[in-house]
Design a protein around this motif. Sequence first.
Motif, PDB file in Angstrom:
ATOM      1  N   ARG A   7       0.831  -1.198   0.000  1.00 27.43           N
ATOM      2  CA  ARG A   7       0.000   0.000   0.000  1.00 27.43           C
ATOM      3  C   ARG A   7       0.872   1.257   0.000  1.00 27.43           C
ATOM      4  N   ARG A   8       2.026   1.182   0.669  1.00 23.97           N
ATOM      5  CA  ARG A   8       2.969   2.308   0.728  1.00 23.97           C
ATOM      6  C   ARG A   8       4.378   1.799   0.370  1.00 23.97           C
ATOM      7  N   PRO A   9       4.662   1.697  -0.910  1.00 25.21           N
ATOM      8  CA  PRO A   9       5.922   1.064  -1.342  1.00 25.21           C
ATOM      9  C   PRO A   9       7.151   1.968  -1.278  1.00 25.21           C
ATOM     10  N   PHE A  10       6.964   3.286  -1.133  1.00 28.03           N
ATOM     11  CA  PHE A  10       8.102   4.198  -1.118  1.00 28.03           C
ATOM     12  C   PHE A  10       8.536   4.485   0.313  1.00 28.03           C
ATOM     13  N   VAL A  11       9.836   4.468   0.543  1.00 31.25           N
ATOM     14  CA  VAL A  11      10.354   4.697   1.887  1.00 31.25           C
ATOM     15  C   VAL A  11      11.500   5.704   1.827  1.00 31.25           C
ATOM     16  N   PHE A  12      11.515   6.597   2.793  1.00 32.52           N
ATOM     17  CA  PHE A  12      12.618   7.548   2.934  1.00 32.52           C
ATOM     18  C   PHE A  12      13.527   7.036   4.042  1.00 32.52           C
ATOM     19  N   VAL A  13      14.819   6.871   3.718  1.00 35.66           N
ATOM     20  CA  VAL A  13      15.768   6.332   4.694  1.00 35.66           C
ATOM     21  C   VAL A  13      16.917   7.310   4.905  1.00 35.66           C
ATOM     22  N   GLU A  43      10.002   6.991   7.129  1.00 34.34           N
ATOM     23  CA  GLU A  43       8.557   7.009   6.865  1.00 34.34           C
ATOM     24  C   GLU A  43       8.279   6.339   5.529  1.00 34.34           C
ATOM     25  N   TYR A  44       7.062   5.771   5.397  1.00 35.40           N
ATOM     26  CA  TYR A  44       6.639   5.083   4.172  1.00 35.40           C
ATOM     27  C   TYR A  44       5.512   5.889   3.506  1.00 35.40           C
ATOM     28  N   GLN A  58       5.635   8.551  -5.032  1.00 28.22           N
ATOM     29  CA  GLN A  58       6.967   9.141  -5.010  1.00 28.22           C
ATOM     30  C   GLN A  58       6.898  10.632  -4.722  1.00 28.22           C
ATOM     31  N   VAL A  59       5.838  11.293  -5.201  1.00 32.84           N
ATOM     32  CA  VAL A  59       5.715  12.729  -4.948  1.00 32.84           C
ATOM     33  C   VAL A  59       5.639  12.996  -3.447  1.00 32.84           C
ATOM     34  N   GLU A  60       4.846  12.188  -2.738  1.00 28.20           N
ATOM     35  CA  GLU A  60       4.691  12.384  -1.295  1.00 28.20           C
ATOM     36  C   GLU A  60       6.013  12.191  -0.556  1.00 28.20           C
ATOM     37  N   VAL A  61       6.783  11.180  -0.947  1.00 25.01           N
ATOM     38  CA  VAL A  61       8.049  10.931  -0.262  1.00 25.01           C
ATOM     39  C   VAL A  61       9.083  12.009  -0.599  1.00 25.01           C
ATOM     40  N   GLU A  62       9.045  12.546  -1.818  1.00 23.46           N
ATOM     41  CA  GLU A  62       9.951  13.630  -2.194  1.00 23.46           C
ATOM     42  C   GLU A  62       9.666  14.872  -1.344  1.00 23.46           C
TER      43      GLU A  62
END
Length: 212
Positions: free
Chosen positions: A18-24, A35-36, A40-44
């Motif tokens: 459901r949330r495949p993008f992660v910021f590490v 956070e997940y 990609q826009v949200e994680v950017e």
Amino acid sequence: MRKPNGYGSIKKLSGRRRRPFVFVVSEHGRQKPVEYFATQVEVEIFAADYNKIHHRHSLPGHSITLIELYHRWLPAHIADTGPSQSSLGSYKNAFRHLSDLHYESVTKLHYTDYQRILDGMKRRGLSYSSLKKVRSLISLLEKYALKTEIITKSYAQLLSIGRNKPVRPHHTFSRQKINRLWKSMDYPGVDSVLILLYTGMRLCLFPSHLHR
């Protein structure tokens, strides 16, 4: 664009999530997920805000795009107004019509860019209601951008969506027309029209196979 040292990184996890993008971020030589996110826009956006707060890093020459503005505005709008699910769906649909502008810099968008989208919608025969919702969303996004000092000028009030022309306008029967119907009772179907007029009943058309 190369990110500053210590900025952190964005990864897309494998599989159906459901949330495949992660910021590490790197911590003691190991990567730590912060956070997940679903897109990609949200994680950017999160990465940019995280670095401004924690490390005072920012990407050189970065200019906020329309899609980034939308994802910044939406959480703030939800927190301020608590819109219904129906309204949220309308925002999503309206923003989809702006897809040609999603990755354009907000500061470089002008009246002609937005009007081109609305004119294209009109040529495709989209409803007045659809055009009105897109213009309304542009107005909301621009108000947020003005408030956060991303832009200095708004164009929403200048945008034209034409006049609301009902697809099937209703016309009331005048007393003269009704009197002519009474005088024409000998014609087939006139009695049915009068029944509909005086009872308020509506004509219902059934598929042909139901009459067999």
